[in-house]
Scaffold this active site. Structure first.
Site, PDB file in Angstrom:
ATOM      1  N   ASP A  92      35.285   2.999  72.693  1.00 57.49           N
ATOM      2  CA  ASP A  92      35.392   2.778  74.142  1.00 57.49           C
ATOM      3  C   ASP A  92      36.844   2.439  74.474  1.00 57.49           C
ATOM      4  O   ASP A  92      37.722   2.488  73.606  1.00 57.49           O
ATOM      5  CB  ASP A  92      34.418   1.680  74.595  1.00 57.49           C
ATOM      6  CG  ASP A  92      34.872   0.285  74.197  1.00 57.49           C
ATOM      7  OD1 ASP A  92      35.794   0.161  73.348  1.00 57.49           O
ATOM      8  OD2 ASP A  92      34.335  -0.697  74.734  1.00 57.49           O
ATOM      9  N   LYS A 110      30.120   9.305  72.757  1.00 52.30           N
ATOM     10  CA  LYS A 110      30.208   7.843  72.624  1.00 52.30           C
ATOM     11  C   LYS A 110      28.839   7.188  72.795  1.00 52.30           C
ATOM     12  O   LYS A 110      28.444   6.322  72.015  1.00 52.30           O
ATOM     13  CB  LYS A 110      31.183   7.271  73.665  1.00 52.30           C
ATOM     14  CG  LYS A 110      31.524   5.808  73.408  1.00 52.30           C
ATOM     15  CD  LYS A 110      32.020   5.104  74.641  1.00 52.30           C
ATOM     16  CE  LYS A 110      30.922   4.299  75.262  1.00 52.30           C
ATOM     17  NZ  LYS A 110      31.289   3.554  76.444  1.00 52.30           N
TER      18      LYS A 110
END
Length: 220
Positions: A139, A121
């Site tokens: 997220d 991420k």
């Protein structure tokens, strides 16, 4: 509405609400963004934005950062949480940048994911926000909303990312992932969620999610 119509509605609504998209973390270059994103794990962007100026005043590049000890970094970043792990990561990746990349942050996901404390991420946020390379970092906000909107089964963030990339046009990924984050914070939070304010979920949301919302509301 068909799936394609729901996707189009969502994109149009997000563009309308966020025509200009602020980047959540304050930074001035790829290195400071990388450090800020690393610090934001299990913390809030607001908290990170209060602490990064203190850290960057002492070191805003890898060469100055490695002059600090891990303990000195940890002392500065303590308020963001998980400071022992993050301080090690910041010091370690700064040293690795110097040793392997002449102090310059690389632009590809594969190289970034080799750095300590940098996951998929974080690497995705960096390539999209620092270098404009299409990525769709997922997220908790994006994960939650993609499920609420019926665009993924939401079993894990890996699957959610695949579904997002499949559904949304590649040229929109970098804007959309930020627009969805802001929308999640402003209109569709995990706590204190008011469906009346959440126009996208109210219009196209997963039926079971909406039913559960009203059932919970009624039982209160």
């Amino acid at each position: 509405m068909t799936k394609a119509e729901k996707v189009t509605f969502t994109i149009d609504k997000l563009k309308e609400l966020y025509p200009t998209i602020p980047v959540p973390l304050d930074h001035k270059d790829p290195y400071t963004l990388l450090i800020a994103v690393l610090m934001s794990a299990q913390s809030t962007d607001v908290r990170v934005n209060k602490i990064t100026p203190l850290l960057f005043k002492k070191a805003d590049n890898p060469y100055d950062m490695v002059k600090l000890t891990v303990d000195e970094i940890r002392e500065i970043i303590k308020p963001v949480g998980l400071s022992p792990m993050k301080a090690k990561g910041i010091h370690g990746l700064s040293q690795m940048l110097i040793d392997k990349h002449d102090g310059i942050v690389p632009k590809d996901m594969e190289s970034l994911e080799k750095f300590p404390a940098v996951g998929h991420k974080t690497a995705g946020v960096l390539v999209s926000q620092a270098f404009g390379i299409p990525a769709f970092p997922v997220d908790t906000h994006i994960h939650r909303l993609m499920y609420r909107w019926g665009f993924t089964n939401g079993k894990n963030v890996v699957q959610t990312e695949k579904d997002a990339k499949r559904l949304f046009p590649k040229e929109l990924w970098n804007d959309l992932h930020l627009q969805i984050i802001w929308y999640g914070r402003d209109y569709s939070p995990a706590r204190g969620w008011n469906l009346d304010n959440d126009i996208i979920t109210k219009t196209i949301g997963r039926k079971t999610v909406i039913e559960e919302y009203y059932k919970t509301k009624k039982s209160r």
